[in-house]
Design a protein around this motif. Sequence first.
Motif, mmCIF file in Angstrom:
data_model
loop_
_atom_site.group_PDB
_atom_site.id
_atom_site.type_symbol
_atom_site.label_atom_id
_atom_site.label_comp_id
_atom_site.label_asym_id
_atom_site.label_seq_id
_atom_site.Cartn_x
_atom_site.Cartn_y
_atom_site.Cartn_z
ATOM 1 N N ILE A 7 0.838 -1.209 0.000
ATOM 2 C CA ILE A 7 0.000 0.000 0.000
ATOM 3 C C ILE A 7 0.867 1.252 0.000
ATOM 4 O O ILE A 7 0.617 2.200 -0.748
ATOM 5 N N VAL A 8 1.933 1.249 0.826
ATOM 6 C CA VAL A 8 2.795 2.426 0.901
ATOM 7 C C VAL A 8 3.468 2.683 -0.444
ATOM 8 O O VAL A 8 3.564 3.815 -0.908
ATOM 9 N N TRP A 10 2.295 1.812 -3.375
ATOM 10 C CA TRP A 10 1.259 2.334 -4.281
ATOM 11 C C TRP A 10 1.115 3.840 -4.075
ATOM 12 O O TRP A 10 1.089 4.618 -5.046
ATOM 13 N N ALA A 11 1.052 4.271 -2.802
ATOM 14 C CA ALA A 11 0.885 5.692 -2.503
ATOM 15 C C ALA A 11 2.072 6.490 -3.009
ATOM 16 O O ALA A 11 1.921 7.599 -3.536
ATOM 17 N N ARG A 12 3.278 5.927 -2.869
ATOM 18 C CA ARG A 12 4.488 6.619 -3.307
ATOM 19 C C ARG A 12 4.461 6.885 -4.809
ATOM 20 O O ARG A 12 4.833 7.943 -5.288
ATOM 21 N N ALA B 48 -3.666 8.997 -1.130
ATOM 22 C CA ALA B 48 -2.314 8.583 -1.536
ATOM 23 C C ALA B 48 -1.276 9.522 -0.935
ATOM 24 O O ALA B 48 -0.238 9.070 -0.425
ATOM 25 N N LYS B 52 1.511 8.230 1.665
ATOM 26 C CA LYS B 52 2.911 8.411 1.275
ATOM 27 C C LYS B 52 3.683 9.184 2.345
ATOM 28 O O LYS B 52 4.794 8.804 2.723
#
Lengths: 150, 313
Positions: A7-8, A10-12, B48, B52
């Motif tokens: 998930i992290v 993907w967010a990055r 997101a 992040k």
Amino acid sequence: MGKLTHIVNWARIKSPWVLHFNTGACNACDIEIIAALTPRYDLERFGVQLKGTPRHADILLCSGPVTRQVECRLKMIYEQMPEPKFVVAVGTCACSGGVFDGCYNVKSGINAAIPVSAYIPGCPASPKAIIDGVVKLLQSLEAEEEKKEK
Amino acid sequence: MLKQLFILLVFPGFLFLLTSGLLAEFIDRRLYARLQNRQGPPWFQPLADFIKLLGKEDIVPQEADTTVFRLMPLVALSATVAAFFYIPLWGTEAMFSFNGDIIVVLYLLMLPTLCFFLGGWYSRSVFSSIGAVRVLTQLFAYEVPLFICILASSLLANTWSLSGMAAFYSKHPGYWLFNLIGFGIAFISLLGKLEKVPFDIPEAETEIVAGSFTEYSGRLLAFFRLTIDIELIVGTSLLAAVFLPFGFGVGPYIGFVIYILKVLLLVALVSLSRTIFARLRIDQMINLCWKYLAPLAFLQVLLNLIAKGVMVK
């Protein structure tokens, strides 16, 4: 833990915030970088935002060859960015030093000072090339992550 | 006990605020983009960004005061979430209420701004110090008109609790029209509180990098950004409860829809003003607030006193 890192990551990939730094360019690449960030190309579609401070940034967009005067400042800005961080060299001068390579006041390309993740050649690099380069960098991160899973 | 925990943490507590805050940021950014004739970010963009930032390294500058620097984002976040419980949303009763909770809500909504100041000041960097000073200067400009407006409308209702006000205005439909001047002033002050254009003077990324958030990174920055998102929801809910007090007596489901519509309208107004205005200078902002907004707010008090004398017996 595997799910969480997925998930992290993907967010990055979905939210790259860029910082723009001129390391001694003739200003042509800078104009093209600014052009790439205008509503015409609408980089916010990919989550790209221009940030003013290295503390907020994920990607450092450098333009121009590294001059001797700017070298320590470039390193300082790079060290101020929080991990994980990536550097993109925009323009031929940033990639290799270009026509300025070998000058008494110039230390070749960006990779002579800090590690570079992506090179975008061109004199100047067009906005489309810059967007393509950043997207390719994000795709390579994705591919790397998939490789790790296997 | 379990029910109260559910209220605090899930609905309409922290989790509801988290999702609605992120959604409000998305609506704000998407509307801003569409008004500039571009596509805008996808729906998951604020989420997101948040995840992040949570996953990034958080750096504390060597010069900074570590305790204050690390504590401020959490204090700001919890103060904003706490203010939400005293605001009536889709019924005339808030989750918790007592006589005098207007003061508590206004105080709790002032805390995040103070946290922005302290966080910026104790970063000990030039940009964040300038940003911090601007935060405090701006606070003294917009807070007074905002307080006077909200107290003026409570004067008409003759109560010191937000739930009591909601009950009064739903019992006397049409009385909220007296507060229209106050609504305008409170909305302008809310823009100052949320640090949105034309009052984004403390952040002003073209002048002072990122203002008091300049040195913040990673998790701490994520909490500050979340605070601003949740403040958007709490602030607009407060204005909706005080100045648009209708649709309270229609049951929880339709009432919820009406509440959402009111908040959406205010968020849309915020992003509209973000699109059409440019940033003011700090002295122009102070002039505007003290020369025009504060006297108008006093006019509102006068109006409500007369209305109270003539109509409410």
